[in-house]
Design a protein around this motif. Structure first.
Motif, PDB file in Angstrom:
ATOM      1  N   LEU A 268       0.848  -1.215  -0.171  1.00  0.00           N
ATOM      2  CA  LEU A 268       0.047  -0.086   0.089  1.00  0.00           C
ATOM      3  C   LEU A 268       1.170   1.682  -0.389  1.00  0.00           C
ATOM      4  N   GLN A 269       2.027   1.259   0.865  1.00  0.00           N
ATOM      5  CA  GLN A 269       3.042   2.029   0.690  1.00  0.00           C
ATOM      6  C   GLN A 269       3.636   2.653  -0.382  1.00  0.00           C
ATOM      7  N   ARG A 270       3.594   1.309  -1.079  1.00  0.00           N
ATOM      8  CA  ARG A 270       5.101   1.704  -2.383  1.00  0.00           C
ATOM      9  C   ARG A 270       3.209   2.408  -2.976  1.00  0.00           C
ATOM     10  N   LEU A 271       2.945   1.890  -3.544  1.00  0.00           N
ATOM     11  CA  LEU A 271       1.508   2.707  -4.188  1.00  0.00           C
ATOM     12  C   LEU A 271       1.472   4.041  -3.809  1.00  0.00           C
ATOM     13  N   VAL A 272       2.362   5.009  -2.916  1.00  0.00           N
ATOM     14  CA  VAL A 272       1.492   6.108  -2.288  1.00  0.00           C
ATOM     15  C   VAL A 272       3.152   6.585  -2.697  1.00  0.00           C
TER      16      VAL A 272
ATOM     17  N   ILE B  56      10.892  12.226   1.511  1.00  0.00           N
ATOM     18  CA  ILE B  56      11.947  12.732   0.612  1.00  0.00           C
ATOM     19  C   ILE B  56      10.460  11.716  -0.750  1.00  0.00           C
ATOM     20  N   SER B  57      10.194  10.380  -0.542  1.00  0.00           N
ATOM     21  CA  SER B  57       9.732   9.837  -1.756  1.00  0.00           C
ATOM     22  C   SER B  57       8.034   9.943  -1.462  1.00  0.00           C
ATOM     23  N   GLY B  58       7.412  11.153  -0.387  1.00  0.00           N
ATOM     24  CA  GLY B  58       6.083  11.206  -0.580  1.00  0.00           C
ATOM     25  C   GLY B  58       4.990  10.554   0.588  1.00  0.00           C
ATOM     26  N   LEU B  59       5.537   9.534   0.608  1.00  0.00           N
ATOM     27  CA  LEU B  59       5.063   8.727   1.703  1.00  0.00           C
ATOM     28  C   LEU B  59       4.287   9.329   2.689  1.00  0.00           C
ATOM     29  N   GLY B  86      12.331   6.357  -8.259  1.00  0.00           N
ATOM     30  CA  GLY B  86      11.819   4.746  -7.924  1.00  0.00           C
ATOM     31  C   GLY B  86      11.958   4.435  -6.403  1.00  0.00           C
ATOM     32  N   VAL B  87      11.150   3.842  -5.424  1.00  0.00           N
ATOM     33  CA  VAL B  87      11.172   3.697  -4.646  1.00  0.00           C
ATOM     34  C   VAL B  87      11.378   2.211  -4.048  1.00  0.00           C
ATOM     35  N   ARG B 149      15.412  -8.576  -5.502  1.00  0.00           N
ATOM     36  CA  ARG B 149      15.808  -8.514  -7.155  1.00  0.00           C
ATOM     37  C   ARG B 149      14.218  -7.474  -7.865  1.00  0.00           C
ATOM     38  N   VAL B 150      13.557  -8.932  -7.990  1.00  0.00           N
ATOM     39  CA  VAL B 150      12.210  -7.896  -8.468  1.00  0.00           C
ATOM     40  C   VAL B 150      11.901  -6.639  -7.256  1.00  0.00           C
ATOM     41  N   ASN B 151      12.035  -6.430  -5.834  1.00  0.00           N
ATOM     42  CA  ASN B 151      11.677  -5.415  -5.434  1.00  0.00           C
ATOM     43  C   ASN B 151      12.576  -3.916  -5.763  1.00  0.00           C
ATOM     44  N   ILE B 152      13.510  -4.564  -6.128  1.00  0.00           N
ATOM     45  CA  ILE B 152      13.812  -3.646  -6.895  1.00  0.00           C
ATOM     46  C   ILE B 152      14.128  -3.498  -8.362  1.00  0.00           C
ATOM     47  N   GLY B 153      13.630  -4.120  -8.918  1.00  0.00           N
ATOM     48  CA  GLY B 153      13.252  -3.758 -10.431  1.00  0.00           C
ATOM     49  C   GLY B 153      12.217  -3.276 -10.571  1.00  0.00           C
ATOM     50  N   VAL B 154      11.439  -3.049  -9.825  1.00  0.00           N
ATOM     51  CA  VAL B 154      10.016  -2.598  -9.363  1.00  0.00           C
ATOM     52  C   VAL B 154      10.629  -1.073  -9.902  1.00  0.00           C
ATOM     53  N   GLY B 155      11.790  -0.874  -9.088  1.00  0.00           N
ATOM     54  CA  GLY B 155      11.444   0.765  -9.119  1.00  0.00           C
ATOM     55  C   GLY B 155      12.559   1.452  -9.719  1.00  0.00           C
ATOM     56  N   LEU B 156      12.855   0.341 -10.709  1.00  0.00           N
ATOM     57  CA  LEU B 156      13.437   0.888 -12.225  1.00  0.00           C
ATOM     58  C   LEU B 156      12.469   0.730 -13.265  1.00  0.00           C
ATOM     59  N   LEU B 157      11.262  -0.098 -13.336  1.00  0.00           N
ATOM     60  CA  LEU B 157      10.276  -0.238 -14.335  1.00  0.00           C
ATOM     61  C   LEU B 157      10.324   1.153 -15.332  1.00  0.00           C
TER      62      LEU B 157
END
Lengths: 428, 334
Positions: A268-272, B56-59, B86-87, B149-157
């Motif tokens: 959920l946080q990632r979506l934000v 910084i990432s707006g969360l 990317g986060v 690695r997938v977690n990192i990949g999402v941030g690079l898409l």
């Protein structure tokens, strides 16, 4: 808007990826709908018109009159005389007898087609040939004919016919008495003997009238126009919307733990952190919950259609009730999500709410058979408003106009829940 | 004027406790990160690194202060700022019920990708994280390192200009850790990405960082390149003596500081029951000294005089761990 659909479609994809969810969404609702519907008599029986009869006399003659009305039109179903032990088929509260005021209100609401009041002294009056009035209440249009009134008229004609025959018999006896001689004494020994004679004539006349060769056969059509009369409650007509509503709650409220899990696993946080407005994220979640609820309704009502349950003649009204109820439960879920702190808490709360709100709202049995106090409490449950709408269409021939009050209440509740949910929803 | 990718000024985050009192997780952090550099936030657990990244990432919204990403304010133009970044969170923020490809496609769509472009980017990322072969498998069948690695990949898409990585090597084996550190360096060297990296592991910060900020108790207590930071300790070596479970008196530390040659400071790190098996960590005496090897005999003599048995001795060149210890008197793992 595209992202709202993306999130909703994704949430459904995650939901259906877990095979355990199929059990709760498909198997359990189907099984319970069939079991509960079957326990309440199923839905394949002959349709019959409900008529309330308040018998203030309680004499065998009064019972005979009811039987005579039934013979005149076998499609009539008398309440409470023919009520089952749980009074399900008559939908009468289990905790009190049916009195005139209650029955009049049932006629007014359309819960029953007509009310016949047999007054105290009816049996005695018949024996002494005294005039008596039987009260009849109905909302039927007198210009188009009233088949309950017609049956009553036929039964009364039969009773009156027997009475007239008895009186004629007595009069003939009296004539013989006036011409009596010592060689040919009166046929009556005394007044009591005469009374017994006239009653025998009446009984014989009644028997002959019952055996009349000319009768009318009434059959209630399965598909009727909008002005459909009330029929006896059928098991599946109750269990399909009831179980449907309950499992919508199980399914939609059951997403509470998943919302909490999304926070915990940080999706959920990632979506934000994506370039999305919070409203889009919440909109996607809401759309997913709502769609799941409608899928649940579709599954249960689909089973109902497959087994031939008659859902009335206003599918748009049924759909409107489904939409309003699902929206209300979706909003409730979002509102509760603002307070939930753990998965266990979410699991417990969703199960508890579904298991309480469903029965008190009339999902398990007709709302009307519950004690009055429970009915008052039951109005707090969204299920009661949904079931009211479903029953108006399924049992009372109602359409859009009849379901609007319940739909209005559900939408108002949904608005309140959404305000709470949107204001307090936590993304982190 | 430098080309800043991130400019954070006066970031403060306070939380209200149930009793009404407030606790400050971050107490005024300023950050300036150049394009194309790896900037590490180094600090112990609970120092405020993740809260800083979350702001910084707006969360989460800062209580005070603001951050600009590529010139866009995260509080006033959040969508524009978020498009540039990317986060990669510390948690495995993925849907384990779905495959690697399904996860990447979902997040890709939300980054605005679609059609062939989406498919091409997903293929690129799968290739980059070396998971093309397993792309159709559900994530709950993956090892911890593969999920990372997938977690990192999402941030690079979406080909961001910068990536936040919050302790991306937590809980994985050395082989996968090595792989992730190499990936981070490739992102800077081959793709010129700006990377804000948080860690509590000094070795990672030393290996990766162009710039480091040491964070403790919600504040940055030191910043600069590794060379600049270690200069704060001076040319001092760090001598670490393990003394097991034996009790070390304050008087011994003072005696070491006064008697041994070149010693500037002596600290004692008491033993503690640490791991799940209940095994006790050894107590250590850490001594900062110029020309540490020459100070060694005097220190050993002092410890022997205190009737303590020395388990092992290690001499370390100045490093970030030493900087943290020097500045706070505590080890990074505390």
């Amino acid at each position: 808007m595209r992202h709202i659909f993306t999130i909703a479609r994704h949430d459904l994809q995650v939901f259906f990826a877990d095979r355990a969810n199929w059990f709760g969404l498909v198997l359990m609702p189907i099984m319970l709908t069939l079991i509960v519907g079957g326990a309440f008599g199923g839905g394949s029986g002959e349709l019959r018109l409900r008529v309330d009869v308040v018998d203030q006399d309680g004499s065998p003659a009064a019972a005979d009159l009811v039987a005579a009305i039934g013979r005149a039109n076998p499609t009539l179903y008398f309440c409470p005389q023919q009520a089952t032990a749980d009074r399900f088929n008559c939908e009468i509260a289990v905790d009190k007898p049916l009195d005139v005021a209650t029955a009049q209100e049932r006629v007014r609401r359309g819960d029953t087609n007509a009310l016949i009041v047999i007054p105290a002294g009816y049996g005695a009056a018949l024996q002494t040939f005294q005039p008596l009035t039987i009260a009849y209440y109905s909302l039927a249009d007198v210009t188009t004919g009233d088949i309950v009134a017609a049956a009553l008229d036929a039964a009364i004609a039969q009773v009156n016919g027997a009475v007239v025959a008895a009186q004629v018999g007595g009069t003939v006896g009296d004539t013989f008495h006036r011409g009596a001689t010592a060689a040919n004494p009166s046929i009556f020994r005394d007044a009591a003997d005469r009374q017994a004679f006239t009653q025998q004539v009446a009984a014989r006349a009644d028997a002959l009238l019952q055996a009349q060769p000319l009768t009318v056969t009434y059959t209630i059509a399965q598909l009727r126009p909008q002005e459909r009369p009330l029929v006896t409650t059928q098991g599946f007509g109750q269990s399909v919307p009831g179980m449907g509503s309950m499992f919508v709650m199980f399914t939609v409220l059951g997403m509470l733990p998943i919302i909490n899990k999304e926070r915990k696993q940080w999706t959920l946080q990632r979506l934000v952190t994506l370039p999305l407005r919070p409203a889009v994220i919440l909109g996607g979640k809401v759309l997913a919950l709502f769609t799941l609820g409608m899928i649940q309704f579709a599954i249960v009502f689909g089973v109902g259609v497959a087994i031939g349950t008659d859902f009335g003649s206003a599918p748009a009204a049924i759909l409107l009730v489904m939409l309003a109820f699902t929206l209300c439960i979706t909003a409730l879920t979002i509102a509760l999500a603002t307070r939930i702190r753990s998965e266990d808490q979410a699991n417990g709360l969703s199960f508890l709410l579904a298991m309480v709100l469903a029965p008190i709202g009339g999902a398990w049995w007709p709302f009307e058979i519950m004690p009055e106090v429970m009915q008052m409490i039951g109005r707090l449950s969204p299920v009661s408003w949904a079931m009211e709408g479903f029953r108006q269409v399924i049992f009372f021939g109602g359409g859009l106009a009849e379901v609007l009050p319940g739909v209005g209440v559900l939408l108002a509740a949904a608005a309140v829940f959404f305000i709470i949910g949107v204001r307090g929803f936590r993304y982190e | 004027m430098p080309d800043w990718m991130v400019e954070a000024t006066g970031l403060v985050k306070t939380y209200q406790r149930r009793d009404g009192s407030t606790v400050a997780a971050v107490q005024g952090i300023d950050l300036h990160i150049r394009r194309g550099e790896i900037f590490s936030l180094l600090g112990p657990n609970g120092a405020g690194k993740t809260t800083t990244i979350a702001m910084i990432s707006g969360l989460i919204a800062p209580t005070r202060g603001d951050a600009k990403i590529g010139g866009h304010s995260i509080t006033r133009e959040p969508l524009a700022a978020k498009r540039l970044m990317g986060v990669v969170p510390q948690e495995i923020a993925l849907y384990l019920e779905l495959s690697a490809r399904q996860n990447l496609e979902f997040f890709g769509r939300l980054y605005g990708l679609s059609g062939r472009e989406l498919g091409r980017r997903v293929d690129e990322v799968l290739d980059f994280i070396d998971l093309t072969e397993r792309q159709r498998d559900r994530l709950d069948t993956f090892s911890g390192g593969m999920k990372r690695r997938v977690n990192i990949g999402v941030g690079l898409l979406h080909r961001p200009q910068m990536v936040y990585m919050d302790e991306p090597t937590v809980g994985i084996d050395p082989q996968n850790r090595r792989r992730i550190l190499d990936t981070v360096k490739r992102l800077r060297d081959e793709y010129s990405l700006t990377i804000l990296y948080t860690t509590h592991l000094m070795e990672e910060a030393q290996e990766l960082s162009d710039q480091v900020a040491i964070v403790d108790q919600g504040r940055i207590i030191a910043r600069g390149s590794q060379g600049e930071l270690t200069q704060q300790v001076g040319e001092q070596d760090r001598l670490i003596f393990t003394v097991g479970q034996q009790k070390v008196e304050e008087a011994l530390l003072r005696r070491i500081e006064q008697s041994a040659e070149g010693v500037t400071r002596a600290l004692y790190d008491a033993p503690a029951v640490g791991d799940a098996d209940g095994a006790a960590t050894a107590g250590t005496i850490t001594v900062f000294a110029r020309r540490g090897r020459r100070a060694l005999p005097g220190i050993i003599l002092a410890i022997n005089d205190a009737s303590l048995e020395i388990g092992s001795v290690e001499v370390r060149e100045p490093d970030l761990e030493a900087v943290f210890l020097h500045l706070t008197g505590r080890a990074l793992r505390d």
